[in-house]
Design a protein around this motif. Structure first.
Motif, PDB file in Angstrom:
ATOM      1  N   ILE A 107      -7.410   4.702   1.568  1.00 23.21           N
ATOM      2  CA  ILE A 107      -7.674   5.177   2.933  1.00 23.21           C
ATOM      3  C   ILE A 107      -6.394   5.741   3.536  1.00 23.21           C
ATOM      4  O   ILE A 107      -5.296   5.373   3.135  1.00 23.21           O
ATOM      5  CB  ILE A 107      -8.245   4.065   3.841  1.00 23.21           C
ATOM      6  N   SER A 108      -6.560   6.630   4.480  1.00 21.91           N
ATOM      7  CA  SER A 108      -5.409   7.235   5.155  1.00 21.91           C
ATOM      8  C   SER A 108      -4.752   6.208   6.065  1.00 21.91           C
ATOM      9  O   SER A 108      -5.417   5.360   6.653  1.00 21.91           O
ATOM     10  CB  SER A 108      -5.855   8.449   5.959  1.00 21.91           C
ATOM     11  N   TYR A 109      -3.420   6.300   6.165  1.00 20.58           N
ATOM     12  CA  TYR A 109      -2.661   5.386   7.025  1.00 20.58           C
ATOM     13  C   TYR A 109      -2.331   6.067   8.334  1.00 20.58           C
ATOM     14  O   TYR A 109      -1.834   7.185   8.369  1.00 20.58           O
ATOM     15  CB  TYR A 109      -1.357   4.958   6.339  1.00 20.58           C
ATOM     16  N   ASP A 134       0.820  -1.212   0.000  1.00 23.30           N
ATOM     17  CA  ASP A 134       0.000   0.000   0.000  1.00 23.30           C
ATOM     18  C   ASP A 134       0.858   1.269   0.000  1.00 23.30           C
ATOM     19  O   ASP A 134       0.322   2.373   0.026  1.00 23.30           O
ATOM     20  CB  ASP A 134      -0.938   0.020   1.212  1.00 23.30           C
ATOM     21  N   PHE A 135       2.167   1.096  -0.018  1.00 24.69           N
ATOM     22  CA  PHE A 135       3.096   2.220  -0.071  1.00 24.69           C
ATOM     23  C   PHE A 135       3.999   2.068  -1.288  1.00 24.69           C
ATOM     24  O   PHE A 135       4.374   0.961  -1.650  1.00 24.69           O
ATOM     25  CB  PHE A 135       3.978   2.261   1.185  1.00 24.69           C
ATOM     26  N   ALA A 136       4.347   3.186  -1.889  1.00 25.13           N
ATOM     27  CA  ALA A 136       5.317   3.189  -2.993  1.00 25.13           C
ATOM     28  C   ALA A 136       6.500   4.043  -2.561  1.00 25.13           C
ATOM     29  O   ALA A 136       6.342   5.209  -2.200  1.00 25.13           O
ATOM     30  CB  ALA A 136       4.688   3.758  -4.250  1.00 25.13           C
ATOM     31  N   VAL A 191      16.515   2.167  10.414  1.00 22.02           N
ATOM     32  CA  VAL A 191      15.085   1.928  10.274  1.00 22.02           C
ATOM     33  C   VAL A 191      14.348   3.242  10.536  1.00 22.02           C
ATOM     34  O   VAL A 191      14.619   3.930  11.516  1.00 22.02           O
ATOM     35  CB  VAL A 191      14.606   0.838  11.257  1.00 22.02           C
ATOM     36  N   THR A 192      13.420   3.569   9.631  1.00 23.32           N
ATOM     37  CA  THR A 192      12.621   4.781   9.746  1.00 23.32           C
ATOM     38  C   THR A 192      11.155   4.387   9.867  1.00 23.32           C
ATOM     39  O   THR A 192      10.657   3.597   9.054  1.00 23.32           O
ATOM     40  CB  THR A 192      12.808   5.667   8.502  1.00 23.32           C
ATOM     41  N   ILE A 193      10.457   4.919  10.860  1.00 23.37           N
ATOM     42  CA  ILE A 193       9.040   4.620  11.061  1.00 23.37           C
ATOM     43  C   ILE A 193       8.214   5.440  10.067  1.00 23.37           C
ATOM     44  O   ILE A 193       8.466   6.628   9.869  1.00 23.37           O
ATOM     45  CB  ILE A 193       8.621   4.929  12.501  1.00 23.37           C
ATOM     46  N   ILE A 194       7.222   4.803   9.460  1.00 24.45           N
ATOM     47  CA  ILE A 194       6.348   5.499   8.515  1.00 24.45           C
ATOM     48  C   ILE A 194       5.301   6.283   9.307  1.00 24.45           C
ATOM     49  O   ILE A 194       4.580   5.710  10.114  1.00 24.45           O
ATOM     50  CB  ILE A 194       5.685   4.508   7.540  1.00 24.45           C
ATOM     51  N   ASP A 247      10.861   9.613  -1.533  1.00 24.93           N
ATOM     52  CA  ASP A 247       9.437   9.925  -1.520  1.00 24.93           C
ATOM     53  C   ASP A 247       8.699   8.655  -1.131  1.00 24.93           C
ATOM     54  O   ASP A 247       9.031   7.563  -1.618  1.00 24.93           O
ATOM     55  CB  ASP A 247       8.952  10.361  -2.902  1.00 24.93           C
ATOM     56  N   LEU A 248       7.689   8.805  -0.300  1.00 27.69           N
ATOM     57  CA  LEU A 248       6.858   7.682   0.117  1.00 27.69           C
ATOM     58  C   LEU A 248       5.412   8.052  -0.152  1.00 27.69           C
ATOM     59  O   LEU A 248       4.931   9.074   0.331  1.00 27.69           O
ATOM     60  CB  LEU A 248       7.063   7.379   1.607  1.00 27.69           C
ATOM     61  N   LYS A 249       4.726   7.221  -0.943  1.00 27.72           N
ATOM     62  CA  LYS A 249       3.340   7.498  -1.305  1.00 27.72           C
ATOM     63  C   LYS A 249       2.417   6.443  -0.723  1.00 27.72           C
ATOM     64  O   LYS A 249       2.708   5.256  -0.763  1.00 27.72           O
ATOM     65  CB  LYS A 249       3.176   7.523  -2.826  1.00 27.72           C
ATOM     66  N   ASN A 250       1.284   6.893  -0.173  1.00 26.68           N
ATOM     67  CA  ASN A 250       0.219   6.002   0.270  1.00 26.68           C
ATOM     68  C   ASN A 250      -0.640   5.730  -0.960  1.00 26.68           C
ATOM     69  O   ASN A 250      -1.373   6.602  -1.419  1.00 26.68           O
ATOM     70  CB  ASN A 250      -0.600   6.664   1.379  1.00 26.68           C
ATOM     71  N   THR A 251      -0.539   4.542  -1.534  1.00 32.88           N
ATOM     72  CA  THR A 251      -1.245   4.218  -2.766  1.00 32.88           C
ATOM     73  C   THR A 251      -2.649   3.668  -2.525  1.00 32.88           C
ATOM     74  O   THR A 251      -3.363   3.374  -3.476  1.00 32.88           O
ATOM     75  CB  THR A 251      -0.448   3.192  -3.593  1.00 32.88           C
TER      76      THR A 251
END
Length: 143
Positions: A77-79, A47-49, A104-107, A70-74
């Motif tokens: 619904i909102s995450y 669900d992320f790109a 490690v990075t938290i989304i 760049d991180l996209k919520n594909t």
């Protein structure tokens, strides 16, 4: 005696009113809930790109690398990590001698369809190592 009885009943009434007000305030929903997603839908890493925009060794320090992405919520619904589970991005890079380094990075919260730009650092801690940007990998994983 009547005066003491009057004080007791007045004190009791004030105590009951105070407790009632506190109970109502504590049990009402807060305004913080207004911006949170409304469902407990589950998310998957797909669900992320993730797109890595740029990598660079910092100021000529071959043991420290910046990663811009760049991180996209594909999804539709909102995450929100508190409702759909926690996800992170695991960045891995090797030094020229084969040593592996990770961060490690938290989304964070990302609305549906929105792209968020961010950056992170990877370092070898030991300034005698040289990181190889060509070996950089990034994986989105569920915690």
């Amino acid at each position: 005696m009547k005066k003491l009885s009057f004080l007791k009943s007045t004190f009791s009434l004030v105590l009951v009113l105070t407790m009632s007000i506190l109970l109502v305030n504590c049990s009402s929903s807060s305004n913080d809930d207004d911006y949170l997603p409304s469902t407990g839908n589950t998310f998957n890493p797909t669900d992320f790109a993730l797109t890595i925009r740029k990598t660079e060794l910092n100021d000529g320090n071959k043991w420290m690398m910046s990663v811009y992405y760049d991180l996209k919520n594909t999804s539709q619904i909102s995450y929100n990590k508190y409702e759909q589970g926690s996800f992170n991005i695991r960045f891995t890079v090797k030094s020229t001698d084969g040593t592996i380094y990770q961060t490690v990075t938290i989304i964070p919260y990302i609305e549906a369809g929105v792209t968020v730009g961010d950056f992170t650092y990877l370092d070898a801690v030991n300034n005698t190592k040289t990181l190889d940007p060509a070996t950089l990998t990034a994986v989105i994983e569920k915690q």
